[in-house]
Design an enzyme around this catalytic site. Structure first.
Site, short mmCIF file in Angstrom:
data_model
loop_
_atom_site.label_atom_id
_atom_site.label_comp_id
_atom_site.label_asym_id
_atom_site.label_seq_id
_atom_site.Cartn_x
_atom_site.Cartn_y
_atom_site.Cartn_z
N THR A 50 40.05 32.28 45.91
CA THR A 50 39.06 32.53 46.95
C THR A 50 38.19 33.60 46.41
OG1 THR A 50 38.65 33.40 49.22
CG2 THR A 50 40.04 34.74 47.95
N CYS A 53 35.11 41.36 52.12
CA CYS A 53 36.41 40.78 52.74
C CYS A 53 37.45 41.16 51.90
CB CYS A 53 36.20 39.03 52.55
SG CYS A 53 34.89 38.59 53.70
N HIS A 91 42.31 35.55 54.04
CA HIS A 91 40.83 36.08 53.81
C HIS A 91 40.45 36.45 54.97
CE1 HIS A 91 36.96 35.18 51.46
NE2 HIS A 91 36.68 35.93 52.32
#
Length: 195
Positions: free
Chosen positions: A41, A46, A63
């Site tokens: 990712t 985030c 996530h």
């Protein structure tokens, strides 16, 4: 899930640099697996929590974009994303007492947010959550101003983190700004895709 079914899963691809099958997680995604692949990712503000059971060889990654959501049960919120990840691990035979964690992200990549920036709030949330759940934290790379690419190998817990150069910051910052703008206009149910 075997290598064939992993290659059919949304976001799956063969990563020539890692020399393995991989699954790309987008915001509000999570995956749990016991297969020899990587969960990958990109993170700005985030956070990705990587949880694994080293004895069983099962792990997963989430996530999430915002720390809490009150009564909202959308996986873009940390509280729900953590519960989804832990519950899926437990369904696969993982013992809570063997869980280990590695957490990444929470960069303050959005300029103009100097008072209580979202990256700092996300990072603080995940650390408090793990402490409250008594899940040992084995590694972390949180905060700062850099976006990151994270590659997690769920069977072993091995993690690779690359802080992205400033040339990539604009892409991630623009995507995060657009997404946070949509959050203000959209209801919070359903899945969300950033890319």
């Amino acid at each position: 899930m075997n290598a064939v079914s992993a290659s059919l899963e949304p976001g799956s691809y063969y990563d020539p640099v890692l020399q393995t099958h991989a699954i790309k997680l987008l915001p509000a995604d999570y995956r749990v697996t016991d297969q020899p692949l990587a969960l990958v990712t990109l993170l700005g503000s985030c956070v990705a929590a990587c949880l694994f059971d080293p004895l069983l060889g099962v792990g997963g990654m989430n996530h999430f974009m915002l720390p809490g959501g009150g009564s909202d049960v959308c996986s873009r919120y940390g509280a729900h994303a953590m519960e989804l990840l832990i519950n899926d691990l437990l369904k696969r035979g993982v013992r809570r007492s063997r869980l280990q964690a590695k957490v990444f992200g929470g960069g303050n990549v959005l300029s103009g947010f100097y008072s209580d920036p979202i990256g700092t709030r996300n990072a603080g949330f995940v650390l408090e959550y793990l402490a409250a759940e008594r899940i040992p934290l084995m590694a972390q790379d949180l905060g700062d101003i850099h976006p990151r690419k994270v590659c997690f190998f769920p069977q072993t817990g091995r993690t690779l983190v690359k802080r992205l150069p400033s040339a990539r910051n604009d892409v991630i910052v623009d995507a995060e700004r657009a997404y946070y703008g949509r959050l203000a206009r959209e209801p919070s149910s359903g899945s969300v895709e950033l890319f």
